[in-house]
Write a protein that holds these residues in place. Structure first.
Motif, mmCIF file in Angstrom:
data_model
loop_
_atom_site.group_PDB
_atom_site.id
_atom_site.type_symbol
_atom_site.label_atom_id
_atom_site.label_comp_id
_atom_site.label_asym_id
_atom_site.label_seq_id
_atom_site.Cartn_x
_atom_site.Cartn_y
_atom_site.Cartn_z
ATOM 1 N N SER A 206 68.994 -25.078 -4.344
ATOM 2 C CA SER A 206 67.707 -25.747 -4.504
ATOM 3 C C SER A 206 67.582 -26.985 -3.621
ATOM 4 N N ARG A 207 66.383 -27.546 -3.610
ATOM 5 C CA ARG A 207 66.158 -28.815 -2.905
ATOM 6 C C ARG A 207 67.030 -29.925 -3.486
ATOM 7 N N LYS A 208 67.225 -29.885 -4.786
ATOM 8 C CA LYS A 208 68.110 -30.879 -5.406
ATOM 9 C C LYS A 208 69.531 -30.732 -4.892
ATOM 10 N N ASP A 209 69.954 -29.500 -4.615
ATOM 11 C CA ASP A 209 71.314 -29.267 -4.121
ATOM 12 C C ASP A 209 71.563 -29.934 -2.779
ATOM 13 N N TRP A 210 70.537 -29.986 -1.924
ATOM 14 C CA TRP A 210 70.760 -30.648 -0.629
ATOM 15 C C TRP A 210 70.263 -32.087 -0.587
ATOM 16 N N GLY A 211 69.693 -32.548 -1.687
ATOM 17 C CA GLY A 211 69.371 -33.969 -1.800
ATOM 18 C C GLY A 211 68.019 -34.362 -1.254
ATOM 19 N N ALA A 212 66.993 -33.546 -1.507
ATOM 20 C CA ALA A 212 65.653 -33.866 -1.022
ATOM 21 C C ALA A 212 65.105 -35.099 -1.719
ATOM 22 N N ASP A 213 64.632 -36.056 -0.973
ATOM 23 C CA ASP A 213 63.970 -37.243 -1.502
ATOM 24 C C ASP A 213 62.477 -36.939 -1.571
ATOM 25 N N GLY A 214 61.956 -36.762 -2.781
ATOM 26 C CA GLY A 214 60.568 -36.367 -2.953
ATOM 27 C C GLY A 214 59.566 -37.373 -2.423
ATOM 28 N N SER A 215 59.962 -38.637 -2.257
ATOM 29 C CA SER A 215 59.028 -39.656 -1.777
ATOM 30 C C SER A 215 58.655 -39.459 -0.313
ATOM 31 N N TRP A 216 59.424 -38.658 0.416
ATOM 32 C CA TRP A 216 59.101 -38.430 1.828
ATOM 33 C C TRP A 216 57.965 -37.434 2.007
ATOM 34 N N ARG A 217 57.710 -36.620 0.985
ATOM 35 C CA ARG A 217 56.652 -35.621 1.078
ATOM 36 C C ARG A 217 55.281 -36.282 1.039
ATOM 37 N N ASP A 218 54.299 -35.594 1.603
ATOM 38 C CA ASP A 218 52.943 -36.115 1.620
ATOM 39 C C ASP A 218 51.984 -35.026 1.157
ATOM 40 N N GLY A 219 51.472 -35.153 -0.040
ATOM 41 C CA GLY A 219 50.510 -34.192 -0.553
ATOM 42 C C GLY A 219 51.156 -33.030 -1.283
ATOM 43 N N LYS A 220 50.321 -32.258 -1.952
ATOM 44 C CA LYS A 220 50.795 -31.116 -2.721
ATOM 45 C C LYS A 220 51.022 -29.920 -1.805
ATOM 46 N N PRO A 221 51.943 -29.018 -2.196
ATOM 47 C CA PRO A 221 52.153 -27.801 -1.403
ATOM 48 C C PRO A 221 50.873 -26.974 -1.324
ATOM 49 N N VAL A 222 50.693 -26.318 -0.193
ATOM 50 C CA VAL A 222 49.539 -25.433 0.021
ATOM 51 C C VAL A 222 50.040 -23.996 -0.035
ATOM 52 N N MET A 223 49.310 -23.132 -0.714
ATOM 53 C CA MET A 223 49.727 -21.744 -0.850
ATOM 54 C C MET A 223 49.012 -20.839 0.152
ATOM 55 N N CYS A 224 49.734 -19.837 0.630
ATOM 56 C CA CYS A 224 49.126 -18.777 1.429
ATOM 57 C C CYS A 224 48.401 -17.819 0.484
ATOM 58 N N ARG A 225 47.383 -17.150 0.966
ATOM 59 C CA ARG A 225 46.672 -16.181 0.126
ATOM 60 C C ARG A 225 47.519 -14.939 -0.112
ATOM 61 N N THR A 226 48.450 -14.635 0.811
ATOM 62 C CA THR A 226 49.372 -13.512 0.686
ATOM 63 C C THR A 226 50.522 -13.738 1.651
ATOM 64 N N ILE A 227 51.515 -12.865 1.601
ATOM 65 C CA ILE A 227 52.622 -12.903 2.557
ATOM 66 C C ILE A 227 52.631 -11.582 3.322
ATOM 67 N N GLN A 228 52.487 -11.666 4.625
ATOM 68 C CA GLN A 228 52.497 -10.486 5.479
ATOM 69 C C GLN A 228 53.757 -10.362 6.329
ATOM 70 N N GLN A 229 54.389 -11.503 6.627
ATOM 71 C CA GLN A 229 55.506 -11.496 7.560
ATOM 72 C C GLN A 229 56.627 -12.436 7.134
ATOM 73 N N VAL A 230 57.817 -12.153 7.679
ATOM 74 C CA VAL A 230 58.942 -13.085 7.662
ATOM 75 C C VAL A 230 59.263 -13.411 9.114
ATOM 76 N N HIS A 231 59.153 -14.694 9.473
ATOM 77 C CA HIS A 231 59.500 -15.146 10.816
ATOM 78 C C HIS A 231 60.921 -15.701 10.798
ATOM 79 N N VAL A 232 61.773 -15.188 11.674
ATOM 80 C CA VAL A 232 63.168 -15.622 11.739
ATOM 81 C C VAL A 232 63.336 -16.637 12.869
ATOM 82 N N HIS A 233 63.939 -17.760 12.536
ATOM 83 C CA HIS A 233 64.170 -18.860 13.470
ATOM 84 C C HIS A 233 65.667 -19.180 13.531
#
Length: 401
Positions: A206-233
């Motif tokens: 989880s994010r807690k496992d790697w130590g995410a500091d929630g104060s760095w985020r800006d705004g609420k998460p935005v959702m996609c209407r659906t998932i069509q693809q997985v992009h590999v990076h």
């Protein structure tokens, strides 16, 4: 010398902790006297330094070349450069344990939010470089000199939880309703309720496992209407890392994405390390269709999975491939996608495709959507096998494959 403007999100979170201190000094051959002022921020156990490389710091070093000279710095593990405008040619060399490295070219980071969207600060950057603990740097600019060039040095610190061995989000069961970790609230995914049998969730850190500091985020998460693809990076950050380094690497990327580039969160939905472990990236719930900032022009109906490392020449471990397969099967099966097929998707505009409809692989590499070498040739060559194995896993659990 006045510093270039920081992204809006950086200004908000740095206001309380920002201090300008001399963390970079002059070595022999550096023509400017005194120390270089750095904007230093300490938050969530992470220390970051941003140094404006203006006229006083970059000296002409030949036709179309500017250099800082060798600089002493505070200790750091991750390095990147940011700017506005056109991308420059950038090279660095660094000092670790008293020895200077050879010159390394830094590639432009093509991961990111859609142009003109709420996360697009207008600032661009390089792919971050992960290093053994370093305390020196030299920057060389080749070609057109960029506007507002800034050097970013990050020390992620260490946490007791970095050595945790077990995933905090266990693997799910085929057909079971699964609850998502959503920053303090558990939600049952709608797709899980409607589908009686599907490819199970793999174990996740989880994010807690790697130590995410929630104060760095800006705004609420935005959702996609659906998932069509997985992009590999791939992160292109380097392959010489240990198990306990991984949480620190992700913290550094998170800091870089949000505070140096101005994105609302870490860009990737998930990250996979060379040990075969899968980490939750962007907030909002791993089982939900969270919109990331990973594939310019194609974030609106996709999942971004970044494999930690540089796979332009180095090989990919079998554990990593298996982790990508399990993750892709879980995410795609919820939406009835065929892992080995193609799908018609809408491009919001990238450096490879203009706005409009395009047909792409359901599981593709970043280079299929943007003008980049990502995810590296070694990982890209694994994609046919990943598609085949993902299809097989989906069919095994009752999906359409």
């Amino acid at each position: 010398m006045s510093s270039p403007p920081l992204p809006r999100r950086a200004l908000v979170t740095r206001a309380a902790a920002l201090s300008t201190v001399p963390v970079v000094g002059a070595l022999t051959g550096w023509p400017a006297p005194g120390a270089v002022a750095a904007e230093t921020t300490r938050s969530g156990g992470v220390t970051s330094h941003e140094i404006a490389l203006g006229d006083q710091r970059l000296q002409r070093s030949g036709a179309g070349r500017w250099a800082t000279g060798r600089l002493d710095t505070a200790s750091y593990r991750m390095l990147a450069l940011t700017w506005t405008g056109r991308a420059p040619g950038l090279r660095v060399r660094t000092r670790s344990s008293g020895r200077w490295s050879s010159w390394r070219a830094l590639r432009v980071l093509h991961d990111g939010p859609d142009t003109g969207g709420r996360e697009d600060s207008g600032r661009r950057g390089t792919e971050p470089l992960w290093l053994p603990e370093a305390d020196g740097v030299e920057v060389l600019v080749v070609g057109q000199r960029p506007r507002d060039l800034r050097l970013v040095l990050i020390d992620p610190g260490s946490r007791a939880g970095d050595s945790r061995t077990r995933a905090s989000i266990p693997a799910g069961r085929s057909g079971a309703q699964e609850r998502d970790e959503t920053d303090g609230a558990d939600e049952t995914d709608e797709a899980a309720r409607k589908k009686p049998r599907r490819s199970p969730r793999p174990p996740l850190r989880s994010r807690k496992d790697w130590g995410a500091d929630g104060s760095w985020r800006d705004g609420k998460p935005v959702m996609c209407r659906t998932i069509q693809q997985v992009h590999v990076h791939h992160t292109a950050s380097g392959n010489d890392y240990s198990r306990t380094d991984v949480p620190a690497m992700i913290r550094s990327m998170y800091r870089y994405h949000t505070q140096s580039l101005g994105w609302s969160d870490i860009g990737y939905n998930f990250l996979v390390d060379k040990f075969g472990r899968t980490w939750v990236g962007r907030a909002g719930g791993p089982g939900r269709p969270v919109r990331g900032a990973h594939t310019l022009g194609f974030n609106n109906t996709s999942v971004g999975v970044a494999v930690i490392g540089n796979f332009e020449t180095s090989g990919v471990t079998s554990k990593t491939v298996t982790a990508v397969v399990k993750l892709a099967a879980w995410k795609l099966d919820k939406y009835g996608r065929r892992p080995s097929g193609k799908v018609r998707v809408y491009s919001t505009g990238s450096d490879k495709y203009p706005k409009g409809w395009v047909r792409l692989r359901v599981i593709d590499g970043h280079r299929d959507t943007n003008d980049t070498a990502c995810p590296g040739q070694s990982l890209y060559k694994k994609l046919p096998a990943i598609r085949k194995r993902t299809r097989k896993r989906v069919k095994k659990h009752g999906g359409i494959g």
